[in-house]
Design an enzyme around this catalytic site. Structure first.
Site, PDB file in Angstrom:
ATOM      1  N   GLU A 439       0.806  -1.147  -0.051  1.00 17.98           N
ATOM      2  CA  GLU A 439       0.028   0.060   0.081  1.00 17.98           C
ATOM      3  C   GLU A 439       0.803   1.346   0.118  1.00 17.98           C
ATOM      4  O   GLU A 439       0.445   2.174   0.837  1.00 17.98           O
ATOM      5  CB  GLU A 439      -1.005  -0.016   1.164  1.00 17.98           C
ATOM      6  CG  GLU A 439      -2.145  -0.905   1.066  1.00 17.98           C
ATOM      7  CD  GLU A 439      -2.935  -0.466  -0.182  1.00 17.98           C
ATOM      8  OE1 GLU A 439      -3.351  -1.259  -0.981  1.00 17.98           O
ATOM      9  OE2 GLU A 439      -3.134   0.587  -0.696  1.00 17.98           O
TER      10      GLU A 439
HETATM   11  C1  LIG Z   1       2.763  -9.729   0.056  1.00 16.44           C
HETATM   12  C2  LIG Z   1       2.483  -8.676  -0.682  1.00 16.44           C
HETATM   13  C3  LIG Z   1       1.124  -8.285  -1.081  1.00 16.44           C
HETATM   14  C4  LIG Z   1       0.829  -7.317  -2.328  1.00 16.44           C
HETATM   15  N1  LIG Z   1      -0.279  -7.156  -2.649  1.00 16.44           N
HETATM   16  C5  LIG Z   1      -0.401  -6.216  -3.663  1.00 16.44           C
HETATM   17  C6  LIG Z   1      -1.727  -5.985  -4.369  1.00 16.44           C
HETATM   18  O1  LIG Z   1      -2.867  -6.612  -3.770  1.00 16.44           O
HETATM   19  N2  LIG Z   1      -1.799  -5.073  -5.402  1.00 16.44           N
HETATM   20  C7  LIG Z   1      -0.850  -4.366  -5.691  1.00 16.44           C
HETATM   21  O2  LIG Z   1      -0.880  -3.723  -6.848  1.00 16.44           O
HETATM   22  N3  LIG Z   1       0.447  -4.658  -4.998  1.00 16.44           N
HETATM   23  C8  LIG Z   1       0.707  -5.549  -4.182  1.00 16.44           C
HETATM   24  N4  LIG Z   1       1.917  -5.682  -3.730  1.00 16.44           N
HETATM   25  C9  LIG Z   1       2.949  -4.672  -4.134  1.00 16.44           C
HETATM   26  C10 LIG Z   1       3.534  -3.578  -3.304  1.00 16.44           C
HETATM   27  O3  LIG Z   1       2.383  -2.661  -3.292  1.00 16.44           O
HETATM   28  C11 LIG Z   1       4.858  -3.259  -3.588  1.00 16.44           C
HETATM   29  O4  LIG Z   1       5.806  -4.256  -3.319  1.00 16.44           O
HETATM   30  C12 LIG Z   1       5.156  -1.784  -2.891  1.00 16.44           C
HETATM   31  O5  LIG Z   1       4.388  -0.876  -3.532  1.00 16.44           O
HETATM   32  C13 LIG Z   1       6.520  -1.555  -3.234  1.00 16.44           C
HETATM   33  O6  LIG Z   1       6.891  -1.641  -4.668  1.00 16.44           O
HETATM   34  P1  LIG Z   1       8.297  -2.574  -5.201  1.00 16.44           P
HETATM   35  O7  LIG Z   1       8.087  -3.963  -4.550  1.00 16.44           O
HETATM   36  O8  LIG Z   1       8.339  -2.509  -6.539  1.00 16.44           O
HETATM   37  O9  LIG Z   1       9.613  -1.947  -4.413  1.00 16.44           O
HETATM   38  P2  LIG Z   1      10.476  -0.630  -5.301  1.00 16.44           P
HETATM   39  O10 LIG Z   1       9.310   0.336  -5.778  1.00 16.44           O
HETATM   40  O11 LIG Z   1      11.191  -1.484  -6.030  1.00 16.44           O
HETATM   41  O12 LIG Z   1      10.907  -0.061  -3.987  1.00 16.44           O
HETATM   42  C14 LIG Z   1      12.250  -0.536  -3.062  1.00 16.44           C
HETATM   43  C15 LIG Z   1      12.691   0.575  -2.374  1.00 16.44           C
HETATM   44  O13 LIG Z   1      13.012   1.952  -2.990  1.00 16.44           O
HETATM   45  C16 LIG Z   1      11.945   2.787  -2.197  1.00 16.44           C
HETATM   46  N5  LIG Z   1      11.846   3.618  -3.458  1.00 16.44           N
HETATM   47  C17 LIG Z   1      11.279   3.426  -4.546  1.00 16.44           C
HETATM   48  N6  LIG Z   1      11.049   4.713  -5.184  1.00 16.44           N
HETATM   49  C18 LIG Z   1      11.296   5.708  -4.482  1.00 16.44           C
HETATM   50  C19 LIG Z   1      11.215   6.991  -4.512  1.00 16.44           C
HETATM   51  N7  LIG Z   1      10.782   7.798  -5.485  1.00 16.44           N
HETATM   52  N8  LIG Z   1      11.839   7.852  -3.431  1.00 16.44           N
HETATM   53  C20 LIG Z   1      12.282   7.197  -2.349  1.00 16.44           C
HETATM   54  N9  LIG Z   1      12.360   5.969  -2.389  1.00 16.44           N
HETATM   55  C21 LIG Z   1      11.797   5.118  -3.228  1.00 16.44           C
HETATM   56  C22 LIG Z   1      10.846   2.065  -1.579  1.00 16.44           C
HETATM   57  O14 LIG Z   1      10.559   2.887  -0.612  1.00 16.44           O
HETATM   58  C23 LIG Z   1      11.729   0.734  -1.179  1.00 16.44           C
HETATM   59  O15 LIG Z   1      12.255   1.080   0.200  1.00 16.44           O
HETATM   60  C24 LIG Z   1       2.035  -6.534  -2.734  1.00 16.44           C
HETATM   61  C25 LIG Z   1       3.596  -6.832  -2.270  1.00 16.44           C
HETATM   62  C26 LIG Z   1       3.401  -7.953  -1.405  1.00 16.44           C
HETATM   63  C27 LIG Z   1       4.953  -8.226  -0.991  1.00 16.44           C
END
Ligand SMILES: Cc1cc2nc3c(=O)[nH]c(=O)nc-3n(C[C@H](O)[C@H](O)[C@H](O)COP(=O)(O)OP(=O)(O)OC[C@H]3O[C@@H](n4cnc5c(N)ncnc54)[C@H](O)[C@@H]3O)c2cc1C
Length: 593
Positions: A439
């Site tokens: 989220e």
């Molecule tokens: C168990 C689970 C359930 C989930 N359920 C859903 C769901 O139902 N629907 C859905 O759509 N998604 C879902 N997700 C996805 C989840 O919302 C994302 O994993 C999350 O938003 C982070 O995206 P990412 O994993 O690509 O991390 P990334 O975006 O790659 O982030 C990696 C790190 O970099 C940081 N970062 C990234 N961009 C920036 C920035 N601009 N400035 C500063 N820091 C930054 C982040 O804070 C994080 O620490 C789920 C994930 C999991 C693991």
């Protein structure tokens, strides 16, 4: 040890702390009474304690095995979900016009805490269905609402929320899922989504996916995203699930925690395109999704409170049973329960104070959301909307951060047994970890707070909130009760630190964003500390005013928070205002010479 819903604590925090009783008195909720609220909370407490909580362990151990495109849910989960839905819990705050009960969102928030404390993996499913209901009710056309809202509200069909793709996580604007106009008003969806919570299962006979995708002529970035409703089964002429749509789960992830929640990779369009129905306008999907996300972010914050409450109950129970070492009080017995040791007491009080502070912030956010929807005075409704917007990232990130910290302390209180799976303390810690990630990661919440929420109305929204916090500490000062110790002083210092850091940020946001962003996460924590401490004091003052039996307990929790946690605000302020250079200019570990 199984979890018992702390119904009285929750009712007090909601009605006295977050001001629901006052709102009831002012007619915000029509003819709903305080007794009605108590009755719903008591019933929800029974369901969560007796039906859901016993399923938590089995969900962790069984997981959600995936074979031939289908997910097997843990034993007992489908029956419990169906009983839960049949009892009307899914539609508690949903519009009455479509079969919901139209009860306050704040009441639903308290119930969401209960479902998730009983089992986070169980509770997250309905959170997404409820978010979908909100988006559809607010942005969908009448035909779509008629076809899907009643079944989503009754819980007979569950919903999913689909943003994430391999290259598009925090950066939603990078998503590539494709939508094509079919020429008959419907669309065809192609592409892949990952990490989709409850993307596939058999608990309900249809699953309604809320999917973000991009039309061929869409502008780049978030401005070119549209929101589509894509049912797993298309509806037949009678409105019942009929032909299978062209969407399927490809796999289920193996995760650190919430094992009972199936997290799926979804594939669209292998056989010509999944039929999708547009919600809202083309290219305006982000606005609709934000409706879902704000409610869902508060709900995930409540997951943090929930897991903290559960971990605290378990640690307290264990600390009373486990005997180890002699008393550290002079002349005390040679063998005592660990709860007698000062350091264990420190851990238990920290767990309680953080849990109750986070609950106070979440419930205050929920009541502000109710006001924003229900207040007939438009200016009051707007002010409440801005208050809810300001507090939502704090409710989400502070509560989920403390959820992890409290669950970690829960493991620590258990000593070695905490690291062994059979006590359950380890499961809480593993489950808690995801809430700071999904989220919108907590880092993204902090950026949202600093760049969008603090500047709201040129800083007037945050300043008004800080003024309210200050008024609470002045009341603590005024009653001059020795039991509060240094509460008034320490909370005032914490609020001073928040105010100075806020002014510092407001002065830099437009000219030196990178410096401001370097302090965003400590600023959010400082915000949570100052707000949480003052809101706990507000609850203690209410307990005194009402002559509540537990007022001594509430004063003790507030005092502990003020003297042990709020005092960290001074350091956080320094991190916000002085540490930017050490963050942005220093070489990374692998760049050092
Ligand atoms: C168990 C689970 C359930 C989930 N359920 C859903 C769901 O139902 N629907 C859905 O759509 N998604 C879902 N997700 C996805 C989840 O919302 C994302 O994993 C999350 O938003 C982070 O995206 P990412 O994993 O690509 O991390 P990334 O975006 O790659 O982030 C990696 C790190 O970099 C940081 N970062 C990234 N961009 C920036 C920035 N601009 N400035 C500063 N820091 C930054 C982040 O804070 C994080 O620490 C789920 C994930 C999991 C693991």
């Amino acid at each position: 040890m199984s979890y018992r819903v702390p119904v009285a604590d929750i009712a007090f925090a909601l009605k006295q702390g977050a001001g629901m009783d006052e709102a009831l008195g002012s007619g915000l909720y029509g003819d709903l009474s305080s007794d009605d609220i108590d009755a719903v909370l008591a019933e929800a407490g029974r369901f969560a304690t007796d039906v859901i909580a016993p399923l938590n362990r089995v969900g962790d151990q069984f997981g959600t095995p995936f074979k031939n495109g289908t997910v097997t849910m843990p034993p007992g989960w489908t029956e419990a979900y169906r009983d839960w839905a049949a009892a009307g819990w899914n539609g508690l705050a949903a519009p009455a016009q479509w079969g919901g009960q139209g009860l306050p969102r704040a009441l639903n928030a308290a119930c969401i805490e209960m479902w998730n404390a009983a089992s986070m993996a169980f509770g997250i499913g309905p959170v997404l269905t409820m978010a979908g209901i909100d988006a559809l009710a607010l942005h969908g056309d009448e035909t779509l609402k008629k076809a899907f809202l009643p079944k989503l509200i009754s819980g007979e069909w569950m919903g999913t929320m689909q943003l994430t793709e391999p290259q598009a996580g925090s950066d939603v604007g990078a998503l590539r899922a494709r939508a094509e106009r079919a020429g008959d008003g419907t669309y065809r969806i192609f592409g892949q989504k990952i990490f989709i919570t409850y993307g596939e299962h058999g608990m309900t006979d249809n699953i309604i996916h809320f999917v973000l995708a991009r039309l061929p002529d869409a502008p780049p970035g978030t401005k070119g995203i549209s929101l589509f409703l894509v049912p797993k089964f298309l509806l037949d002429d009678d409105g019942k699930p009929g032909k299978r749509n062209d969407v399927r789960a490809h796999s289920v992830e193996h995760k650190m925690g919430i094992h009972g929640s199936p997290t799926c990779t979804m594939v669209y369009g292998d056989e010509g395109g999944a039929v999708g129905y547009l919600i809202g306008k083309e290219h305006a999907g982000m606005a609709c999704m934000f409706t879902m996300m704000n409610e869902a972010r508060l709900a995930v914050g409540l997951q943090g409170v929930a897991i903290a409450e559960r971990a605290m109950q378990q640690a307290l129970h264990y600390a009373r049973e486990r005997k180890q070492g002699r008393s550290d009080a002079p002349g005390g017995p040679s063998s005592v329960a660990i709860v007698e040791h000062a350091d264990v007491r420190r851990m238990l009080f920290t767990m309680r104070a953080l849990t109750q502070a986070a609950r106070a912030i979440c419930y205050a956010t929920a009541v502000a959301l109710d006001r924003s929807h229900l207040d007939k005075d438009q200016s009051a409704a707007r002010t409440a909307r801005d208050r809810a917007a300001l507090l939502t990232p704090v409710a989400k990130a502070f509560s989920t951060d403390i959820g992890i910290e409290v669950a970690s302390l829960g493991v620590q209180v258990h000593g070695g047994m905490g690291y062994i799976e059979e006590t359950g303390a380890a499961q809480h810690y593993r489950d808690a970890r995801i809430a700071a990630i999904y989220e919108g990661t907590n880092g993204i919440q902090a950026i949202d707070l600093v760049t969008r929420k603090v500047p709201l109305n040129d800083g007037a929204t945050v300043k008004a909130f800080i003024a309210e916090l200050r008024a609470i500490t002045e009341r603590v000062q005024a009653i001059n009760d020795a039991a509060f110790g240094a509460t008034a002083l320490r909370l005032t210092q914490s609020i001073d630190a928040l105010e100075r850091a806020t002014q510092w940020l407001l002065a830099r946001l437009s000219s030196d964003t990178r410096t401001a962003l370097a302090g965003a996460t400590p600023y959010l924590r400082l915000f949570g500390n100052a707000a949480g401490g003052a809101l706990l004091a507000n609850e203690a003052l209410a307990a005194i005013r009402l002559g509540a039996g537990n007022s001594a307990d509430r004063i003790a929790t507030t005092r502990f928070f003020a003297e042990n946690i709020a005092v960290q605000s001074a350091g956080l302020e320094m991190t916000v205002t002085e540490a930017a250079e050490s963050v942005t200019a220093a070489p990374l570990p692998d760049e050092a010479a």
